[in-house]
Design a protein around this motif. Structure first.
Motif, PDB file in Angstrom:
ATOM      1  N   ARG A 192       0.795  -1.231   0.000  1.00  0.00           N
ATOM      2  CA  ARG A 192       0.000   0.000   0.000  1.00  0.00           C
ATOM      3  C   ARG A 192       0.823   1.275   0.000  1.00  0.00           C
ATOM      4  O   ARG A 192       0.311   2.341  -0.338  1.00  0.00           O
ATOM      5  CB  ARG A 192      -0.987  -0.024   1.171  1.00  0.00           C
ATOM      6  CG  ARG A 192      -0.343  -0.065   2.540  1.00  0.00           C
ATOM      7  CD  ARG A 192      -1.389  -0.427   3.573  1.00  0.00           C
ATOM      8  NE  ARG A 192      -0.906  -0.230   4.928  1.00  0.00           N
ATOM      9  CZ  ARG A 192      -1.625  -0.470   6.015  1.00  0.00           C
ATOM     10  NH1 ARG A 192      -2.859  -0.930   5.909  1.00  0.00           N
ATOM     11  NH2 ARG A 192      -1.134  -0.268   7.208  1.00  0.00           N
ATOM     12  N   MET A 237       0.677   3.518  -3.099  1.00  0.00           N
ATOM     13  CA  MET A 237      -0.420   4.476  -3.328  1.00  0.00           C
ATOM     14  C   MET A 237      -0.098   5.861  -2.780  1.00  0.00           C
ATOM     15  O   MET A 237      -0.791   6.822  -3.093  1.00  0.00           O
ATOM     16  CB  MET A 237      -1.696   3.985  -2.626  1.00  0.00           C
ATOM     17  CG  MET A 237      -2.471   2.973  -3.422  1.00  0.00           C
ATOM     18  SD  MET A 237      -4.048   2.634  -2.620  1.00  0.00           S
ATOM     19  CE  MET A 237      -3.528   2.060  -1.024  1.00  0.00           C
ATOM     20  N   TYR A 284      -4.483   2.716  -7.285  1.00  0.00           N
ATOM     21  CA  TYR A 284      -5.709   2.483  -6.508  1.00  0.00           C
ATOM     22  C   TYR A 284      -6.594   1.479  -7.241  1.00  0.00           C
ATOM     23  O   TYR A 284      -7.001   1.705  -8.383  1.00  0.00           O
ATOM     24  CB  TYR A 284      -6.460   3.801  -6.292  1.00  0.00           C
ATOM     25  CG  TYR A 284      -7.811   3.594  -5.653  1.00  0.00           C
ATOM     26  CD1 TYR A 284      -7.924   2.937  -4.425  1.00  0.00           C
ATOM     27  CD2 TYR A 284      -8.978   4.009  -6.293  1.00  0.00           C
ATOM     28  CE1 TYR A 284      -9.170   2.724  -3.852  1.00  0.00           C
ATOM     29  CE2 TYR A 284     -10.222   3.805  -5.713  1.00  0.00           C
ATOM     30  CZ  TYR A 284     -10.308   3.150  -4.499  1.00  0.00           C
ATOM     31  OH  TYR A 284     -11.535   2.927  -3.938  1.00  0.00           O
ATOM     32  N   LEU A 312      -9.458  -2.089  -6.235  1.00  0.00           N
ATOM     33  CA  LEU A 312     -10.188  -2.785  -5.177  1.00  0.00           C
ATOM     34  C   LEU A 312     -10.171  -4.287  -5.428  1.00  0.00           C
ATOM     35  O   LEU A 312     -10.393  -4.693  -6.572  1.00  0.00           O
ATOM     36  CB  LEU A 312     -11.636  -2.286  -5.112  1.00  0.00           C
ATOM     37  CG  LEU A 312     -11.798  -0.882  -4.521  1.00  0.00           C
ATOM     38  CD1 LEU A 312     -13.214  -0.368  -4.709  1.00  0.00           C
ATOM     39  CD2 LEU A 312     -11.401  -0.864  -3.046  1.00  0.00           C
ATOM     40  N   VAL A 327      -8.127  -2.963  -2.210  1.00  0.00           N
ATOM     41  CA  VAL A 327      -7.010  -2.033  -2.159  1.00  0.00           C
ATOM     42  C   VAL A 327      -5.711  -2.780  -1.802  1.00  0.00           C
ATOM     43  O   VAL A 327      -5.746  -3.839  -1.167  1.00  0.00           O
ATOM     44  CB  VAL A 327      -7.379  -0.940  -1.119  1.00  0.00           C
ATOM     45  CG1 VAL A 327      -7.294  -1.473   0.294  1.00  0.00           C
ATOM     46  CG2 VAL A 327      -6.593   0.328  -1.301  1.00  0.00           C
ATOM     47  N   ALA A 362     -11.508   2.995  -9.125  1.00  0.00           N
ATOM     48  CA  ALA A 362     -10.595   1.906  -8.758  1.00  0.00           C
ATOM     49  C   ALA A 362     -10.295   1.069  -9.986  1.00  0.00           C
ATOM     50  O   ALA A 362     -11.204   0.727 -10.736  1.00  0.00           O
ATOM     51  CB  ALA A 362     -11.257   1.034  -7.688  1.00  0.00           C
TER      52      ALA A 362
END
Ligand code: DOR
Ligand code: ZN
Length: 369
Positions: free
Chosen positions: A221, A224, A234, A236, A238, A280
């Motif tokens: 992460r 991002m 980004y 999903l 995530v 997303a």
């Protein structure tokens, strides 16, 4: 396949059975002429997601969508779209037999309502679809799961783990013979869930499998938020923290046939991502194999790429493995910063990053600068 030691020299090549993409968004309309050639250049077949606007909810719509995808293939390409239906609260159980009989529908996608892009028509309560799940279990029709709860009380980084406990565990218990693919897994909990449920179907194939995207294997992460907000990372579910990414890589490299390739390549125009409320999705179809090769090489398991990319998904779905092969060449190249897309442009995932492998595609689209 060659031994890894023979693959270090510039110009070395790696030849694998032609791969398939077991989770792909092609979109519709004018976008197809752009998306289909990218996937057809690397993959023989793809499971095509049904989250169009409006969604593909019955067999007739899936067959019509299939024709539009086929019409968008470049001359000479033999790419096969494997269609899916979008499960809703109102899907009639009888639709499953029609879907099966069509020979063109290979799965039914469960989007919890509101979980992701175009999921508004998704399932609001699993009790509404018990009859459909029963029919799918009977017909041997796989359930493809977007495994995230939509409960706003649940932290966005926990939504997959909570889904497994709250929803997938009961589905597994109530429909023990249902074939399930947990799509684009992102957590150690998802890996553990798959490992803990090792039931097999009559052919000896796993009843529960999982797809893994290249971006979830390559990124945690932090990507991002590196120096600012990075909307092109980004998607999903995530991206999660590094410990999870490592477990995903371990699963992909394990040679366990329950884990296989699904890019979840999901194109959105630059403007739709770099926005007040950005969409997303990561576009990876143009360089999918190269990204996976990068991830496997970094983990020292390039010799496991072929099973993951080209064998295990076909085995899971009970389809023949592909004839033919694709070559990856060791070559240092940079992912383009942008590609022309419809009236605007698209930023591929890992734009500007240098990669070490290049797929020698059969019918690569013109490289748009
Ligand atoms: O990031 C995502 N994008 N996840 C999904 O589940 C849907 C996809 C899309 O369609 O853009
Ligand atoms: Zn998807």
């Amino acid at each position: 396949m060659q031994s890894p030691d023979s693959l270090d020299r510039p110009g070395s090549t790696l030849r694998i059975t032609r791969p398939d993409d077991w989770h792909l968004h092609l979109r519709d309309g004018d976008a197809l002429a752009w998306t289909v050639p990218w996937s057809a250049a690397q993959f023989a077949r793809a499971i095509v997601m049904p989250n169009l606007k409006p969604p593909v909810v019955d067999t007739a719509q899936a067959l019509a969508y299939r024709e539009r995808v086929l019409a968008a293939r470049p001359a000479g390409a033999d790419f096969q779209p494997l269609m899916t239906l979008y499960l809703t609260d109102r899907t009639p159980p009888a639709e499953i037999a029609r879907a099966r009989a069509s020979g063109a529908v290979f799965g039914v996608k469960l989007y919890p309502a509101g979980a992701t892009t175009n999921s508004d028509s998704g399932v609001t309560d699993l009790r509404h679809v018990h009859g459909v799940l029963e029919a799918m279990q009977r017909e041997g029709m796989p359930l493809l799961v977007h495994g995230e709860v939509t409960d706003p009380e649940v932290d966005v980084f926990d939504r997959e783990a909570v889904f497994l406990e709250r929803h997938l565990q009961p589905i597994r218990r109530d429909f023990p013979g249902l074939k399930i693919v947990l799509e684009h897994i992102t957590t150690a909990q998802a890996v553990d869930f798959v490992l803990a449920h090792d039931a097999r179907d009559a052919r000896g194939a796993p009843l529960l499998g999982a797809t893994l995207t290249a971006h979830h294997l390559l990124h945690n992460r932090n990507s991002m938020f590196r120096g600012g907000l990075r909307p092109h990372y980004y998607c999903l579910p995530v991206l999660k923290r590094e410990t999870h990414r490592r477990r995903l890589v371990e699963a992909a490299c394990s040679g366990d046939a329950r884990f296989f390739l699904g890019t979840d390549s999901a194109p959105h125009a630059r403007g739709a991502k770099e926005a007040d409320c950005g969409c997303a999705g990561c576009f990876s179809a143009m360089h999918a194999l190269e990204l996976y090769a990068q991830a496997f090489e970094q983990a020292g398991c390039l010799q496991r790429l072929e099973g993951f990319a080209s064998h295990f998904g076909a085995d899971f779905y009970g389809l023949p493995r592909n004839a033919g092969s694709i070559e990856l060449r060791r070559q240092d190249w940079e992912v383009p910063q942008r590609l022309d897309y419809l009236d605007g442009e698209i930023v591929p995932v890992d734009a500007g990053v240098r990669l070490g492998w290049r797929a020698v595609a059969s019918a690569a689209p013109q490289q748009q600068a």
